[in-house]
Scaffold this motif. Structure first.
Motif, short mmCIF file in Angstrom:
data_model
loop_
_atom_site.label_atom_id
_atom_site.label_comp_id
_atom_site.label_asym_id
_atom_site.label_seq_id
_atom_site.Cartn_x
_atom_site.Cartn_y
_atom_site.Cartn_z
N LYS A 1 -5.73 11.00 5.48
CA LYS A 1 -5.36 9.65 5.06
C LYS A 1 -3.84 9.51 4.97
N LEU A 2 -3.21 10.54 4.39
CA LEU A 2 -1.74 10.51 4.29
C LEU A 2 -1.11 10.50 5.68
N LYS A 3 -1.63 11.32 6.58
CA LYS A 3 -1.10 11.38 7.94
C LYS A 3 -1.22 10.02 8.62
N ASP A 4 -2.37 9.36 8.45
CA ASP A 4 -2.57 8.04 9.03
C ASP A 4 -1.58 7.03 8.46
N GLU A 5 -1.38 7.09 7.14
CA GLU A 5 -0.44 6.14 6.53
C GLU A 5 1.00 6.42 6.98
N ILE A 6 1.35 7.69 7.10
CA ILE A 6 2.69 8.05 7.59
C ILE A 6 2.89 7.51 9.00
N SER A 7 1.91 7.71 9.86
CA SER A 7 1.99 7.21 11.24
C SER A 7 2.12 5.70 11.28
N ARG A 8 1.33 5.03 10.45
CA ARG A 8 1.37 3.56 10.40
C ARG A 8 2.75 3.08 9.97
N LEU A 9 3.32 3.73 8.97
CA LEU A 9 4.64 3.31 8.48
C LEU A 9 5.73 3.58 9.51
N ARG A 10 5.62 4.68 10.22
CA ARG A 10 6.62 5.00 11.25
C ARG A 10 6.61 3.97 12.37
N VAL A 11 5.42 3.53 12.74
CA VAL A 11 5.29 2.54 13.81
C VAL A 11 5.81 1.18 13.36
N SER A 12 5.48 0.80 12.14
CA SER A 12 5.88 -0.52 11.66
C SER A 12 7.31 -0.55 11.12
N GLY A 13 7.84 0.63 10.76
CA GLY A 13 9.16 0.69 10.13
C GLY A 13 10.25 0.77 11.10
#
Length: 56
Positions: free
Chosen positions: A44-56
């Motif tokens: 879950k953390l990995k998914d959230e990290i990936s999502r933030l990197r893409v959107s950030g």
């Protein structure tokens, strides 16, 4: 909290879970269910990290 700070905190928690999971391999008292739960949290953390990197 900025996105960068949030990302740093998530990465720290992800690394902490990785250490805990790795240590559980050598610790016979760790329940397989607990290890599976830790792996799920880490994913879950990995998914959230990936999502933030893409959107950030």
């Amino acid at each position: 909290m900025s996105i960068r700070e949030h990302l740093t905190e998530l990465e720290r928690r992800h690394a902490s879970l990785e250490k805990e999971i790795s240590g559980s391999v050598h610790h016979p008292s760790m329940d397989e269910l607990e290890v599976a739960n830790l792996k799920r949290q880490k994913l879950k953390l990995k998914d959230e990290i990936s999502r933030l990197r893409v959107s950030g």
